[in-house]
Design an enzyme around this catalytic site. Structure first.
Site, PDB file in Angstrom:
ATOM      1  N   GLY A 155      67.793 165.333  16.253  1.00 23.19           N
ATOM      2  CA  GLY A 155      69.041 165.776  16.866  1.00 23.19           C
ATOM      3  C   GLY A 155      69.593 167.008  16.170  1.00 23.19           C
ATOM      4  O   GLY A 155      68.830 167.830  15.647  1.00 23.19           O
ATOM      5  N   ASN A 156      70.906 167.052  16.096  1.00 17.44           N
ATOM      6  CA  ASN A 156      71.550 168.269  15.625  1.00 17.44           C
ATOM      7  C   ASN A 156      71.207 168.673  14.190  1.00 17.44           C
ATOM      8  O   ASN A 156      70.753 169.798  13.947  1.00 17.44           O
ATOM      9  CB  ASN A 156      73.052 168.080  15.784  1.00 17.44           C
ATOM     10  CG  ASN A 156      73.752 169.392  15.803  1.00 17.44           C
ATOM     11  OD1 ASN A 156      74.341 169.773  14.815  1.00 17.44           O
ATOM     12  ND2 ASN A 156      73.627 170.131  16.888  1.00 17.44           N
ATOM     13  N   ARG A 202      92.685 139.768  30.105  1.00 19.79           N
ATOM     14  CA  ARG A 202      92.834 140.408  28.797  1.00 19.79           C
ATOM     15  C   ARG A 202      92.576 141.907  28.873  1.00 19.79           C
ATOM     16  O   ARG A 202      91.991 142.419  29.828  1.00 19.79           O
ATOM     17  CB  ARG A 202      91.786 139.841  27.828  1.00 19.79           C
ATOM     18  CG  ARG A 202      92.151 138.498  27.269  1.00 19.79           C
ATOM     19  CD  ARG A 202      90.994 138.003  26.413  1.00 19.79           C
ATOM     20  NE  ARG A 202      91.288 136.704  25.830  1.00 19.79           N
ATOM     21  CZ  ARG A 202      90.359 135.873  25.377  1.00 19.79           C
ATOM     22  NH1 ARG A 202      89.079 136.198  25.458  1.00 19.79           N
ATOM     23  NH2 ARG A 202      90.707 134.724  24.838  1.00 19.79           N
ATOM     24  N   ASP A 262      73.293 160.663  21.631  1.00 18.78           N
ATOM     25  CA  ASP A 262      74.583 161.351  21.809  1.00 18.78           C
ATOM     26  C   ASP A 262      74.563 162.457  22.872  1.00 18.78           C
ATOM     27  O   ASP A 262      75.612 162.883  23.332  1.00 18.78           O
ATOM     28  CB  ASP A 262      75.049 161.954  20.487  1.00 18.78           C
ATOM     29  CG  ASP A 262      75.358 160.894  19.440  1.00 18.78           C
ATOM     30  OD1 ASP A 262      75.685 159.760  19.832  1.00 18.78           O
ATOM     31  OD2 ASP A 262      75.260 161.191  18.234  1.00 18.78           O
ATOM     32  N   HIS A 304      80.542 159.934  17.429  1.00 23.75           N
ATOM     33  CA  HIS A 304      81.643 160.321  16.550  1.00 23.75           C
ATOM     34  C   HIS A 304      82.275 161.649  16.947  1.00 23.75           C
ATOM     35  O   HIS A 304      83.479 161.816  16.865  1.00 23.75           O
ATOM     36  CB  HIS A 304      81.170 160.408  15.099  1.00 23.75           C
ATOM     37  CG  HIS A 304      81.232 159.079  14.403  1.00 23.75           C
ATOM     38  ND1 HIS A 304      82.410 158.446  14.154  1.00 23.75           N
ATOM     39  CD2 HIS A 304      80.266 158.262  13.938  1.00 23.75           C
ATOM     40  CE1 HIS A 304      82.181 157.295  13.554  1.00 23.75           C
ATOM     41  NE2 HIS A 304      80.869 157.157  13.416  1.00 23.75           N
ATOM     42  N   MET A 356      79.103 154.356  20.866  1.00 26.70           N
ATOM     43  CA  MET A 356      78.696 155.320  19.834  1.00 26.70           C
ATOM     44  C   MET A 356      79.026 156.763  20.227  1.00 26.70           C
ATOM     45  O   MET A 356      79.009 157.111  21.404  1.00 26.70           O
ATOM     46  CB  MET A 356      77.213 155.193  19.527  1.00 26.70           C
ATOM     47  CG  MET A 356      76.925 154.147  18.472  1.00 26.70           C
ATOM     48  SD  MET A 356      75.234 154.202  17.921  1.00 26.70           S
ATOM     49  CE  MET A 356      75.363 153.232  16.424  1.00 26.70           C
ATOM     50  N   GLN A 415      72.798 150.061  21.015  1.00 31.26           N
ATOM     51  CA  GLN A 415      72.712 151.212  21.930  1.00 31.26           C
ATOM     52  C   GLN A 415      71.517 152.115  21.625  1.00 31.26           C
ATOM     53  O   GLN A 415      71.119 152.928  22.446  1.00 31.26           O
ATOM     54  CB  GLN A 415      74.005 152.036  21.870  1.00 31.26           C
ATOM     55  CG  GLN A 415      75.199 151.285  22.438  1.00 31.26           C
ATOM     56  CD  GLN A 415      76.530 151.886  21.990  1.00 31.26           C
ATOM     57  OE1 GLN A 415      77.121 152.684  22.696  1.00 31.26           O
ATOM     58  NE2 GLN A 415      77.001 151.524  20.820  1.00 31.26           N
ATOM     59  N   THR A 449      68.312 162.126  20.774  1.00 34.31           N
ATOM     60  CA  THR A 449      69.561 161.533  20.300  1.00 34.31           C
ATOM     61  C   THR A 449      70.270 160.860  21.466  1.00 34.31           C
ATOM     62  O   THR A 449      70.296 161.402  22.573  1.00 34.31           O
ATOM     63  CB  THR A 449      70.562 162.535  19.661  1.00 34.31           C
ATOM     64  OG1 THR A 449      71.825 161.890  19.540  1.00 34.31           O
ATOM     65  CG2 THR A 449      70.771 163.803  20.456  1.00 34.31           C
TER      66      THR A 449
HETATM   67  O1  F6P Z   1      73.704 160.230  16.130  1.00 29.61           O
HETATM   68  C1  F6P Z   1      73.458 159.023  16.733  1.00 29.61           C
HETATM   69  C2  F6P Z   1      74.409 157.960  16.285  1.00 29.61           C
HETATM   70  O2  F6P Z   1      73.969 156.780  16.903  1.00 29.61           O
HETATM   71  C3  F6P Z   1      75.895 158.188  16.567  1.00 29.61           C
HETATM   72  O3  F6P Z   1      76.287 158.015  17.881  1.00 29.61           O
HETATM   73  C4  F6P Z   1      76.507 157.186  15.627  1.00 29.61           C
HETATM   74  O4  F6P Z   1      77.833 157.507  15.377  1.00 29.61           O
HETATM   75  C5  F6P Z   1      75.631 157.328  14.420  1.00 29.61           C
HETATM   76  O5  F6P Z   1      74.377 157.760  14.892  1.00 29.61           O
HETATM   77  C6  F6P Z   1      75.447 156.087  13.578  1.00 29.61           C
HETATM   78  O6  F6P Z   1      74.679 156.414  12.473  1.00 29.61           O
HETATM   79  P1  F6P Z   1      73.968 155.407  11.477  1.00 29.61           P
HETATM   80  O7  F6P Z   1      72.833 154.766  12.213  1.00 29.61           O
HETATM   81  O8  F6P Z   1      73.484 156.261  10.371  1.00 29.61           O
HETATM   82  O9  F6P Z   1      74.992 154.396  11.105  1.00 29.61           O
END
Ligand code: F6P
Length: 358
Positions: free
Chosen positions: A111-112, A171, A136, A180, A178, A283, A134
């Site tokens: 990914g990035n 509720r 994301d 960030h 996921m 996910q 990724t």
């Molecule tokens: O970059 C992919 C990702 O799944 C994000 O969406 C998530 O916030 C992060 O990785 C979680 O990272 P780790 O597996 O290092 O906890």
């Protein structure tokens, strides 16, 4: 002899194996004199010369397998130029491994952050080809990354299942998805799962708007509300802070994540029962969906073609459903965000979804 190095780096996702299989099948369809060097656990394997020699047989039967047969790890880009605890210069070590093994090229799936390092290696003279992975979907230069559609399916399934309990118990449910920095998975799963409120890092929310939606739904005879909330969702107030101030605030936050902060605020303001579900790493797990299998196979095969033509320094991307090559220098260091002005946001709003902003 054609010597190809291969590694997967960063958080895992679905279809990494499918993509590597695509590369290997493509290369072996034209040549027999190929050696595959599979580096273990991402860039670590290249730094410390930890690799397995693989044959085409190793890539058979892995189209549907989740995870990565090579293992992976996170190696922050900003630490790449910082020597390790034994004083090893990581960039020099990677170059050394590459040249020692006499590699023709290295295929890097990531990914990035992974792309920043891949581009650094290119600048240092290595022949690199990358593939966009990724969940994301935040890589610049490609419409899609593999892993994304599979993750959306899983998060959608979670929302679907929560819907029944939310309805039975009247509720409010928060599903923390996921993402960030970027909210693609939340946006798509939220729409697909019929969420009433979607909160993304790109569209700061106002808690009063959220509780107003919940109250209005209750008044209209809809006593349950589903919120799809990205890990990085942020309030309008917090969005005013500098990056540093926000980081400091997060470090002091008494809640494990945004969902818990929202839970307390919503409960206080609406007097409704609120529950949280965090599908987390489910996910990223399990078999890739059909779309990702096709996507990964296509970009893998396209990478094979570049290798056979000795064309290096590119990420294989998908644009308008066509596989294209994008110069690595253009990709590295750029994130692709959800555009708050995109038509998908307008369409979602038209169907009554609130983004908590207005
Ligand atoms: O970059 C992919 C990702 O799944 C994000 O969406 C998530 O916030 C992060 O990785 C979680 O990272 P780790 O597996 O290092 O906890």
């Amino acid at each position: 002899m054609l010597r190809i190095g291969m590694l997967t780096s960063g958080g895992d996702c679905q279809a990494l194996n499918a993509a590597m299989r695509g590369v290997v099948k493509g290369v072996f369809s034209k040549r027999d004199d190929v050696e595959i060097y599979g580096f273990q656990d991402g860039y670590k394997g290249l730094i410390y010369s930890n690799f397995k020699m693989l044959t085409s047989k190793d890539f058979s039967g892995i189209l549907t397998r989740g995870g990565t047969i090579l293992g992976t790890s996170r190696q922050p880009f900003k630490l790449m130029r910082v020597p390790d605890e034994n004083g090893v210069d990581k960039v020099e070590a990677m170059k050394h491994t590459y040249h020692k093994l006499n590699l023709d090229c290295i295929v890097i799936l990531g990914g990035n952050g992974t792309h920043k390092t891949a581009n650094l290696l290119r600048e240092e003279g290595l022949d690199v080809i990358t593939l966009p992975k990724t969940i994301d979907n935040d890589l610049w230069g490609t419409d899609m990354t593999f892993g994304f559609q599979s993750a959306v399916d899983i998060a959608t399934d979670t929302i679907d299942r929560i819907h029944t309990t939310a309805t039975s118990h009247s509720r409010v449910f928060i599903i923390e998805v996921m993402g960030h920095k970027v909210g693609y998975v939340t946006l798509y799963a939220g729409i697909a799962g019929g969420a009433d409120i979607i909160l993304l890092p790109e569209i700061p929310y106002d808690i009063d708007v959220i509780t107003d939606v919940i109250d209005k739904r209750a008044a209209a005879g809809k006593p349950f509300t589903i919120l799809a909330v990205a890990e990085g969702a942020i309030s309008k107030e917090d969005a005013q802070l500098t990056k540093k101030e926000y980081k400091t605030k997060l470090a002091k936050r008494q809640f494990p994540s945004i969902a818990y902060e929202l839970e307390q605020q919503i409960q206080e303001k609406t007097n409704k029962e609120v529950r949280i579900t965090v599908p987390g790493h489910t996910q990223r797990g399990g078999t890739p969906c059909a779309y990702d299998r096709v996507f990964a196979t296509r970009v893998g095969a396209a990478a094979a073609e570049l290798i056979l033509n000795k064309e290096y320094g590119y990420m294989i991307a998908m644009r308008n459903n066509e596989v294209v090559k994008v110069p690595l220098g253009e990709v590295a260091g750029k994130l692709k965000y959800v555009d708050p002005e995109a038509s998908i946001i307008k369409e979602a709003k038209l169907t009554g979804i609130s983004f908590g902003d207005e």
